[in-house]
Design a protein around this motif. Structure first.
Motif, mmCIF file in Angstrom:
data_model
loop_
_atom_site.group_PDB
_atom_site.id
_atom_site.type_symbol
_atom_site.label_atom_id
_atom_site.label_comp_id
_atom_site.label_asym_id
_atom_site.label_seq_id
_atom_site.Cartn_x
_atom_site.Cartn_y
_atom_site.Cartn_z
ATOM 1 N N ALA A 105 39.156 62.863 32.623
ATOM 2 C CA ALA A 105 38.905 61.505 32.120
ATOM 3 C C ALA A 105 37.630 61.434 31.283
ATOM 4 C CB ALA A 105 38.805 60.529 33.282
ATOM 5 N N PHE A 106 36.763 62.448 31.409
ATOM 6 C CA PHE A 106 35.459 62.412 30.731
ATOM 7 C C PHE A 106 35.600 62.183 29.228
ATOM 8 C CE2 PHE A 106 32.015 64.836 28.631
ATOM 9 C CZ PHE A 106 30.925 64.125 29.089
ATOM 10 N N HIS A 164 30.598 58.959 33.578
ATOM 11 C CA HIS A 164 31.478 58.002 34.230
ATOM 12 C C HIS A 164 32.006 58.598 35.518
ATOM 13 C CE1 HIS A 164 31.660 56.118 30.208
ATOM 14 N NE2 HIS A 164 31.669 57.373 29.798
ATOM 15 N N GLN A 223 33.155 74.484 30.921
ATOM 16 C CA GLN A 223 33.827 73.272 30.476
ATOM 17 C C GLN A 223 33.994 72.251 31.594
ATOM 18 O OE1 GLN A 223 36.712 74.339 27.705
ATOM 19 N NE2 GLN A 223 36.339 72.406 26.724
ATOM 20 N N LEU A 224 34.226 72.744 32.802
ATOM 21 C CA LEU A 224 34.503 71.834 33.910
ATOM 22 C C LEU A 224 33.213 71.565 34.659
ATOM 23 C CD1 LEU A 224 37.705 73.577 35.204
ATOM 24 C CD2 LEU A 224 37.508 71.732 33.563
ATOM 25 N N PHE A 225 32.638 70.399 34.467
ATOM 26 C CA PHE A 225 31.361 70.134 35.126
ATOM 27 C C PHE A 225 31.433 68.937 36.047
ATOM 28 C CE2 PHE A 225 31.481 67.512 31.498
ATOM 29 C CZ PHE A 225 30.835 66.353 31.897
ATOM 30 N N ARG A 258 33.565 67.040 23.779
ATOM 31 C CA ARG A 258 34.421 65.987 24.295
ATOM 32 C C ARG A 258 33.768 64.620 24.120
ATOM 33 N NH1 ARG A 258 36.434 66.964 29.855
ATOM 34 N NH2 ARG A 258 34.831 68.507 30.303
ATOM 35 N N LEU A 270 34.733 58.040 38.542
ATOM 36 C CA LEU A 270 35.959 57.258 38.680
ATOM 37 C C LEU A 270 36.198 56.736 40.083
ATOM 38 C CD1 LEU A 270 38.655 59.083 36.571
ATOM 39 C CD2 LEU A 270 37.645 56.858 36.183
ATOM 40 N N PRO A 296 32.786 66.644 39.287
ATOM 41 C CA PRO A 296 33.167 67.026 40.645
ATOM 42 C C PRO A 296 34.676 67.205 40.822
ATOM 43 C CG PRO A 296 31.715 65.117 40.682
ATOM 44 C CD PRO A 296 31.986 65.411 39.255
ATOM 45 N N ARG A 311 23.911 79.111 30.195
ATOM 46 C CA ARG A 311 25.077 78.374 30.674
ATOM 47 C C ARG A 311 24.874 76.888 30.455
ATOM 48 N NH1 ARG A 311 29.468 79.341 33.499
ATOM 49 N NH2 ARG A 311 28.851 81.378 34.242
ATOM 50 N N ASP A 362 34.206 77.646 33.481
ATOM 51 C CA ASP A 362 33.108 77.063 34.253
ATOM 52 C C ASP A 362 32.135 76.296 33.366
ATOM 53 O OD1 ASP A 362 33.325 77.344 37.027
ATOM 54 O OD2 ASP A 362 33.047 79.498 36.830
ATOM 55 N N ARG A 397 28.008 71.366 41.760
ATOM 56 C CA ARG A 397 28.997 72.031 40.912
ATOM 57 C C ARG A 397 28.559 73.451 40.553
ATOM 58 N NH1 ARG A 397 31.628 74.841 38.739
ATOM 59 N NH2 ARG A 397 33.032 74.641 36.964
ATOM 60 N N TYR A 398 27.290 73.648 40.239
ATOM 61 C CA TYR A 398 26.906 74.930 39.660
ATOM 62 C C TYR A 398 26.214 75.891 40.611
ATOM 63 C CZ TYR A 398 28.815 73.611 35.305
ATOM 64 O OH TYR A 398 29.710 73.252 34.350
ATOM 65 N N VAL A 434 30.388 66.114 47.351
ATOM 66 C CA VAL A 434 30.894 65.366 46.203
ATOM 67 C C VAL A 434 31.102 63.898 46.564
ATOM 68 C CG1 VAL A 434 32.845 65.127 44.668
ATOM 69 C CG2 VAL A 434 31.935 67.383 45.143
ATOM 70 N N ILE A 477 38.652 69.563 43.867
ATOM 71 C CA ILE A 477 37.249 69.736 43.485
ATOM 72 C C ILE A 477 37.205 70.893 42.485
ATOM 73 C CG2 ILE A 477 34.946 70.252 44.375
ATOM 74 C CD1 ILE A 477 35.985 67.790 45.693
ATOM 75 N N THR A 478 36.608 70.667 41.308
ATOM 76 C CA THR A 478 36.750 71.664 40.245
ATOM 77 C C THR A 478 36.230 73.045 40.623
ATOM 78 O OG1 THR A 478 34.766 70.710 39.280
ATOM 79 C CG2 THR A 478 36.818 70.171 38.225
ATOM 80 N N HIS A 479 35.107 73.129 41.348
ATOM 81 C CA HIS A 479 34.576 74.477 41.575
ATOM 82 C C HIS A 479 35.342 75.240 42.646
ATOM 83 C CE1 HIS A 479 32.061 72.398 44.634
ATOM 84 N NE2 HIS A 479 32.228 73.518 45.287
ATOM 85 N N ALA A 530 30.016 72.093 25.419
ATOM 86 C CA ALA A 530 31.367 71.711 25.824
ATOM 87 C C ALA A 530 31.450 70.204 26.006
ATOM 88 C CB ALA A 530 31.756 72.423 27.110
ATOM 89 N N GLU A 532 38.195 63.342 37.221
ATOM 90 C CA GLU A 532 37.037 62.880 36.464
ATOM 91 C C GLU A 532 36.773 63.747 35.251
ATOM 92 O OE1 GLU A 532 34.258 60.652 39.689
ATOM 93 O OE2 GLU A 532 34.484 62.802 39.766
ATOM 94 N N ASP A 533 37.004 65.054 35.419
ATOM 95 C CA ASP A 533 36.739 65.944 34.298
ATOM 96 C C ASP A 533 37.690 65.658 33.149
ATOM 97 O OD1 ASP A 533 35.589 68.145 32.907
ATOM 98 O OD2 ASP A 533 35.077 68.974 34.847
ATOM 99 N N PHE A 569 25.663 67.838 39.709
ATOM 100 C CA PHE A 569 25.569 69.064 38.906
ATOM 101 C C PHE A 569 25.150 70.233 39.782
ATOM 102 C CE2 PHE A 569 25.675 66.739 34.883
ATOM 103 C CZ PHE A 569 26.356 67.650 34.104
ATOM 104 N N VAL A 608 28.504 78.727 41.192
ATOM 105 C CA VAL A 608 28.618 79.598 40.018
ATOM 106 C C VAL A 608 27.413 80.526 39.934
ATOM 107 C CG1 VAL A 608 28.710 79.623 37.499
ATOM 108 C CG2 VAL A 608 29.954 77.887 38.760
#
Lengths: 215, 273
Positions: A103-104, B237, A92-94, B230, B239, A96, B219, A90, B172-173, B148, A136-138, B226, A100-101, B169, B176
């Motif tokens: 490709a980041f 970006h 690492q994958l931020f 990268r 896509l 959507p 976090r 969680d 996404r979070y 999204v 969707i990553t989450h 992280a 995209e993740d 963001f 979590v």
């Protein structure tokens, strides 16, 4: 075999605490998958963070690919060739979506959008994750997140992989899948893992950390 | 013990209901949902700006009817939709009740000696119609875009990047963080924590909130690390690219014609009066 990465007497302490790394020296050769074990809090994760310059070493040196690394500028270059996969996917994958993740990293490296897309396709195909491209990553499951996290790092085409507890909360199937993937990858690796069976299948050499040193 | 089990069971049915609602919301294929999100966002924006300018009752009723038509076309689940509309109405209900009594004008009736004016009532009805027309247009057109895609659409509409990333963001979070909160709550429950009006409760809840804050902070630091690993250098970006279809253009054209005629009729009326 040529030495890819070498540390000499690395030392590090978190602010206001005792030294958790106290003279760590290790060598990683090409084609080597190094297992790193040690009790909880022995400094294994800290060492991996130090190797890519996320924390600054207080003592000792890090050299890789035939040169030394000291400043943030240096480490920015190193991070292109040494990929760290975090313990918690969680973190690492931020982005959507999975695409995209993955490709980041390539986009940060300056690849064009089209090239980045190609890299994403290749990386996902390599890890057998093509079906997840638009997910969707989450909403991914724990195991899927872990594999996608690996993909995001693989997309940077690193020469060395650092894996922090890669088998945590993986089911049998995903774990076996990960073993097969890791065995087939050409990269040199340092793998922190408490999972003995997993280490026996994947690593070529095991070193133990004890009270801040490699014994 | 038994009530605990019951509660667990109830929680399960609740989530499955919510999941069902979500699936219905996003998965059904209908022409409205296949429209380009950008077209939908702009249409709602322009429509809302136009509706708040309208003062003529017939025109307001016409725009409400248009919204209702969209609402029916989108085939949203009935009860949750009513609930959402009611939520918005509950914000303005006090205003609506007060307006007739606080606006001066022709007396219509009186309540406990308080006169209610015709002008005030008219104002109240106008506000009610405006609010509902906008909400009922937003629900089928925007609430059916998942968060999204909404972020992506905003980005391609050139909304400032920072805002879009803040939204993405958060999307996404938030899950979590919610899981983390639930884990901590369960752990507290497992050690027989029952909230009551006591210092112990306030202290424990304080610890819970504090722990959540610290964990979120840590976090965020790990995420940044992280990202650095990268090669992050301050640039994000996205896509996803959208493309306009014939249907999108047709819908946009129709809605703008409708909005334009509403405005024209309003202006003509004001001009005549």
């Amino acid at each position: 075999m040529s030495v890819l990465l070498e540390t000499n007497e690395l030392g590090y302490a978190y602010l206001g605490r005792e030294r958790c790394l106290d003279g760590v020296s290790l060598t990683l050769r090409a084609d080597e998958r190094l297992g790193l074990v040690g009790v909880n809090g022995a400094g294994k994760s800290t060492l991996l963070h130090l190797l890519v310059g996320l924390y600054k070493a207080e003592a000792g040196t890090i050299s890789a690919f035939g040169r030394g690394f000291e400043t943030e500028e240096d480490f920015r270059l190193l991070r292109r060739r040494v990929g760290l996969v975090f313990q918690d996917p969680d973190d690492q994958l931020f982005c959507p979506t999975v695409e995209e993740d993955v490709a980041f990293g390539p986009l940060n490296l300056g690849y064009s959008r089209a090239d980045a897309r190609t890299i994403v396709e290749e990386t996902l195909a390599l890890l057998n994750l093509t079906a997840l491209k638009d997910s969707i990553t989450h909403r991914l499951s724990g195991g899927q997140k872990r594999l996608v996290a690996l993909a995001t790092v693989m997309a940077m085409k690193p020469d060395i992989l650092l894996l922090d507890e890669p088998t945590n909360d993986l089911d049998e199937d995903t774990r076996n899948r990960l073993v097969t993937i890791l065995q087939s990858l050409p990269q040199a690796m340092i793998i922190v893992s408490h999972d003995r069976a997993f280490r026996e299948q994947v690593v070529t050499r095991t070193i133990t950390m004890e009270s801040g040193r490699i014994s | 013990m038994s009530d605990l089990l019951e509660e667990a069971g109830r929680a399960r049915t609740l989530t499955s209901d919510a999941e069902q609602a979500e699936t219905v919301l996003f998965s059904r294929r209908m022409w409205i949902r296949e429209l380009d999100p950008r077209v939908r966002i702009i249409t709602v924006l322009v429509f809302s700006i136009c509706v708040v300018q309208l003062d003529q009752l017939p025109l307001l009723v016409a725009s409400l009817c248009a919204s209702l038509f969209l609402l029916l076309q989108a085939q949203l689940p009935f009860l949750p939709t009513i609930k959402r509309v009611m939520t918005v109405d509950s914000f303005i209900i006090l205003l609506l009740v007060m307006l007739p009594f606080t606006t001066s004008g022709t007396e219509l009736f009186s309540l406990f000696g308080w006169p209610a004016s015709y002008e005030g009532l008219l104002q109240a009805v106008v506000i009610l119609l405006r609010a509902n027309a906008i909400v009922m247009a937003t629900l089928p057109l925007i609430a059916t875009i998942d968060a999204v895609t909404f972020g992506h659409a905003l980005a391609s509409l050139r909304v400032p990047e920072r805002l879009v990333h803040l939204l993405l963001f958060t999307v996404r979070y938030i899950e979590v963080l919610h899981t983390e909160y639930k884990r901590l709550r369960t752990a507290m429950k497992c050690r027989a924590f029952a909230p009551s009006n006591s210092l112990h409760t306030y202290k424990s809840v304080g610890y819970l909130v504090g722990m959540l804050l610290i964990r979120s902070f840590e976090r965020s630091e790990r995420i940044l690390m992280a990202m650095k690993c990268r090669g992050f250098n301050g640039q994000f970006h996205l896509l996803k690219e959208f493309s306009l279809t014939r249907k999108d253009c047709a819908f946009a054209l129709l809605s703008f014609l409708f909005i334009l005629s509403l405005m024209a009729l309003e202006v003509m009326h004001v001009g005549a009066a």
